[in-house]
Structures are given as structure tokens and as C-alpha cells.
Motif scaffolding. Structure first.
Motif, PDB file in Angstrom:
ATOM      1  N   ALA A   1      -0.356  -9.885  -2.205  1.00 52.29           N
ATOM      2  CA  ALA A   1       0.942  -9.229  -2.048  1.00 52.29           C
ATOM      3  C   ALA A   1       0.921  -7.860  -2.726  1.00 52.29           C
ATOM      4  O   ALA A   1       0.255  -7.654  -3.750  1.00 52.29           O
ATOM      5  CB  ALA A   1       2.039 -10.097  -2.664  1.00 52.29           C
ATOM      6  N   ARG A   2       1.667  -6.907  -2.122  1.00 54.27           N
ATOM      7  CA  ARG A   2       1.763  -5.565  -2.696  1.00 54.27           C
ATOM      8  C   ARG A   2       3.218  -5.128  -2.686  1.00 54.27           C
ATOM      9  O   ARG A   2       4.021  -5.615  -1.882  1.00 54.27           O
ATOM     10  CB  ARG A   2       0.911  -4.570  -1.894  1.00 54.27           C
ATOM     11  CG  ARG A   2      -0.570  -4.853  -1.978  1.00 54.27           C
ATOM     12  CD  ARG A   2      -1.388  -3.745  -1.374  1.00 54.27           C
ATOM     13  NE  ARG A   2      -0.866  -3.292  -0.073  1.00 54.27           N
ATOM     14  CZ  ARG A   2      -1.612  -2.691   0.856  1.00 54.27           C
ATOM     15  NH1 ARG A   2      -2.886  -2.500   0.633  1.00 54.27           N
ATOM     16  NH2 ARG A   2      -1.076  -2.296   1.971  1.00 54.27           N
ATOM     17  N   ILE A   3       3.530  -4.195  -3.545  1.00 55.87           N
ATOM     18  CA  ILE A   3       4.909  -3.709  -3.612  1.00 55.87           C
ATOM     19  C   ILE A   3       5.106  -2.461  -2.770  1.00 55.87           C
ATOM     20  O   ILE A   3       6.172  -1.854  -2.800  1.00 55.87           O
ATOM     21  CB  ILE A   3       5.308  -3.421  -5.073  1.00 55.87           C
ATOM     22  CG1 ILE A   3       4.392  -2.327  -5.665  1.00 55.87           C
ATOM     23  CG2 ILE A   3       5.258  -4.688  -5.910  1.00 55.87           C
ATOM     24  CD1 ILE A   3       4.854  -1.831  -7.015  1.00 55.87           C
ATOM     25  N   PHE A   4       4.094  -2.061  -2.019  1.00 51.99           N
ATOM     26  CA  PHE A   4       4.200  -0.876  -1.165  1.00 51.99           C
ATOM     27  C   PHE A   4       3.635  -1.204   0.212  1.00 51.99           C
ATOM     28  O   PHE A   4       2.797  -2.085   0.360  1.00 51.99           O
ATOM     29  CB  PHE A   4       3.469   0.312  -1.797  1.00 51.99           C
ATOM     30  CG  PHE A   4       2.067   0.003  -2.243  1.00 51.99           C
ATOM     31  CD1 PHE A   4       0.997   0.099  -1.364  1.00 51.99           C
ATOM     32  CD2 PHE A   4       1.818  -0.394  -3.547  1.00 51.99           C
ATOM     33  CE1 PHE A   4      -0.282  -0.190  -1.765  1.00 51.99           C
ATOM     34  CE2 PHE A   4       0.533  -0.690  -3.968  1.00 51.99           C
ATOM     35  CZ  PHE A   4      -0.525  -0.586  -3.075  1.00 51.99           C
ATOM     36  N   PRO A   5       4.110  -0.494   1.255  1.00 54.26           N
ATOM     37  CA  PRO A   5       3.647  -0.775   2.621  1.00 54.26           C
ATOM     38  C   PRO A   5       2.283  -0.146   2.897  1.00 54.26           C
ATOM     39  O   PRO A   5       1.766   0.623   2.098  1.00 54.26           O
ATOM     40  CB  PRO A   5       4.736  -0.120   3.482  1.00 54.26           C
ATOM     41  CG  PRO A   5       5.227   1.012   2.643  1.00 54.26           C
ATOM     42  CD  PRO A   5       5.168   0.531   1.216  1.00 54.26           C
TER      43      PRO A   5
END
Length: 313
Positions: A48-52
């Protein structure tokens, strides 16, 4: 681009283990070589990442594909198999069997009996697949020299490398002869059609199978990879139905016999025969004011491993 394509090929004794090859004995003359040097399945990274944005992937299940053509010709000696027949070992054919005046190419019931190791050279790119299996298709067209088309899948034991082309040693075999009245005969149920073209497709479909502890190329029966699609196409001048008609055999799916022989003399002949050709519905076309027929067909075995009889002589 310069065409510096050539190939070395040798049957494997142990699947996936390439025997030592030598240019003097194992060079195969090919053309229209279109390799896919490295094919993979992609496994996207799942963190998971907090940016696209796009995610990187892991490349898994590496393999190679090799698509090419080769001339169909004799060896010059009736009892010596021409070198191109090695490609048959990748398509569920066994070892060539020399007889008194010909060479037979027996079919197998399992892919376990045959595979190839290759060295493929495309300009400075060198590829070394092992465990190679796949399909062969033969094309005979009037006025043209006959050729085979191979579509092979193999293991990727090593990544392609940059290597200067070596010195291939091509077999000293007679040149291909054009398909013609003088060089070729063709008959269905003993009737000699006026032939435009004849193709035979072995109908082999491969899959890459990967498990922990083992990888191999298999003939996938779920994709009709076990010769269920063995057949091809005939294009010929439609005979007068009063003289010869195939419509009843097609309507009732009655098998007919196939006899094909190409080559003008001993050492240059290729024979294809079957006792169970099943013709499919005929389509019509016009050629120079003459009515032409096109018919696909399948070859059905009459017993175990007697789907088609292939010989050189």
C-alpha cells in the motif's frame, strides 16, 4: 537490417538439458526468424502507498518463443533424414527410422518422448533455450518452393547475450524444388486434383508449466494440443461433379485417403499420406475464370499413432 539469423538444434536426451552442439553437424538453415527473447508473467507489487501512480512488478516464469521458417527439401540420399526433420522432435515425433529406400518419422503418444535444445542467433543477439516444444506447419504452393513454419516455446535457462555471429556450417543438401506438375503429385481417394496449394498443420498447442522444483513446456490437451487439430487446407480446381464429387463424403463425414508426394528424384522426396482424411465443407472462388474449391480437413488416426504417415525418400 542485415539478416544474420541462423540456428543450431539438437534433440535432447534428458528434458531441459542441452547436449553439446557443433556448427558442423547442428546448423539449421532458417529464414523469417522472429524470436521473443524473454517472456514473463508480471506480478505487481502489492504494498500500500499513500500516493497514486504505477507500481513496479516482479517478472516471473521466464520462457522464450521462437518463430521461424525453413525450406522443405531432401538430404540427397533416400535413407538419410534431411536436417530440418529434427524440428519434428519438438512436435511429438520420435526418432527418424531409416528403411531400405526411405526414412519414416513415427508419431508418439506423449510429449515425454521429444524436445529440442536450440541456439538462436539474431545478428549479435544469442539465445539458448532448452526443453523446446511446439508446432510445425508445412506449406506447398504451386510455383513456389515448399517450406515449414515453426512456432516453438522453450525454457529460459540463461538470459540472451551479446555475441558476435559465428560461422554456421549449413548441410550440403539439394536445393528445394518448386511445387509443380513435374515435381509433385496429389490425390484424394485416388483422384488427382488440379492443385493450387496444400498445407499440413500438426496442430500442436503448447503451455508453459511452472511448479516449485520443475518447469517444462507441455502440449496442453485443454487447448487441443494433443494432435486433435491435425489437418490443413486444400485449394484446387473444382472437378466436374459428374466426374468426381466430394460432397457426399463431406455430408456423411466419410473418410477419404490422402496421397501427396513432392520431389523429382530419389533423395529429394517428401511424402505425406493418410487413410482417414475428413473434409470440411467446400467454399468456392473464381481464378482466371475457373471455379476453385477451398476445403479444410482433419486427419483422424486409424490406430494408435497412425494419424499421418510422413516419409522422406
Amino acid at each position: 537490417m542485415r539478416d544474420l539469423s541462423y540456428m543450431l538444434a539438437i534433440p535432447e536426451v534428458t528434458y531441459g538439458t542441452a547436449p553439446v552442439m557443433a556448427a558442423a553437424s547442428d546448423t539449421m538453415e532458417i529464414f523469417d526468424y522472429r524470436p521473443e527473447p524473454a517472456i514473463y508473467d508480471e506480478q505487481p507489487r502489492r504494498a500500500a502507498r499513500i500516493f497514486p501512480g504505477a507500481r513496479a512488478a516482479v517478472m516471473t516464469r521466464g520462457r522464450q518463443r521462437h518463430v521461424f521458417k525453413y525450406d522443405l527439401r531432401g538430404s540427397g540420399t533416400a535413407t538419410v533424414p534431411p536436417r530440418w526433420t529434427r524440428f519434428l522432435r519438438a512436435s511429438m515425433f520420435g526418432e527418424a527410422v531409416p528403411a531400405a529406400d526411405k526414412v519414416d518419422y513415427p508419431l508418439l503418444s506423449s510429449e515425454d518422448g521429444g524436445s529440442l535444445a536450440l541456439i538462436g542467433q539474431k545478428d549479435k543477439l544469442r539465445m539458448t533455450p532448452a526443453g523446446v516444444r511446439g508446432n510445425n506447419r508445412f506449406v506447398f504452393e504451386e510455383g513456389q518452393t515448399p517450406y515449414g513454419e515453426a512456432d516453438f516455446l522453450g525454457l529460459l535457462p540463461a538470459l540472451p547475450t551479446s555475441q558476435a555471429p559465428g560461422a554456421p556450417v549449413y548441410p550440403s543438401e539439394p536445393a528445394s524444388e518448386p511445387v509443380s506438375t513435374e515435381n509433385t503429385s496429389f490425390a484424394i481417394n485416388g483422384f488427382a486434383l488440379l492443385l493450387r496449394s496444400f498445407t499440413l498443420d500438426l496442430g500442436m498447442k503448447t503451455s508453459f508449466r511452472s511448479l516449485v522444483g520443475g518447469k517444462r513446456v507441455i502440449f496442453d490437451s485443454n487447448q487441443s494440443g494433443d494432435r486433435r487439430e491435425l489437418g490443413g487446407r486444400i485449394v484446387a480446381e473444382l472437378p466436374d461433379p459428374a466426374v468426381k464429387s466430394f460432397f457426399q463424403q463431406i455430408d456423411q463425414q466419410t473418410p477419404v485417403s490422402l496421397s501427396f508426394l513432392h520431389g523429382s528424384e530419389e533423395g529429394r522426396r517428401i511424402g505425406i499420406a493418410s487413410g482417414q482424411m475428413h473434409l470440411k465443407p467446400i467454399s468456392l472462388s473464381d481464378e482466371q475464370g475457373q471455379l476453385m474449391m477451398t476445403a479444410d480437413y482433419k486427419l483422424v488416426p486409424i490406430a494408435t499413432n497412425i494419424d499421418v504417415v510422413l516419409t522422406t525418400s
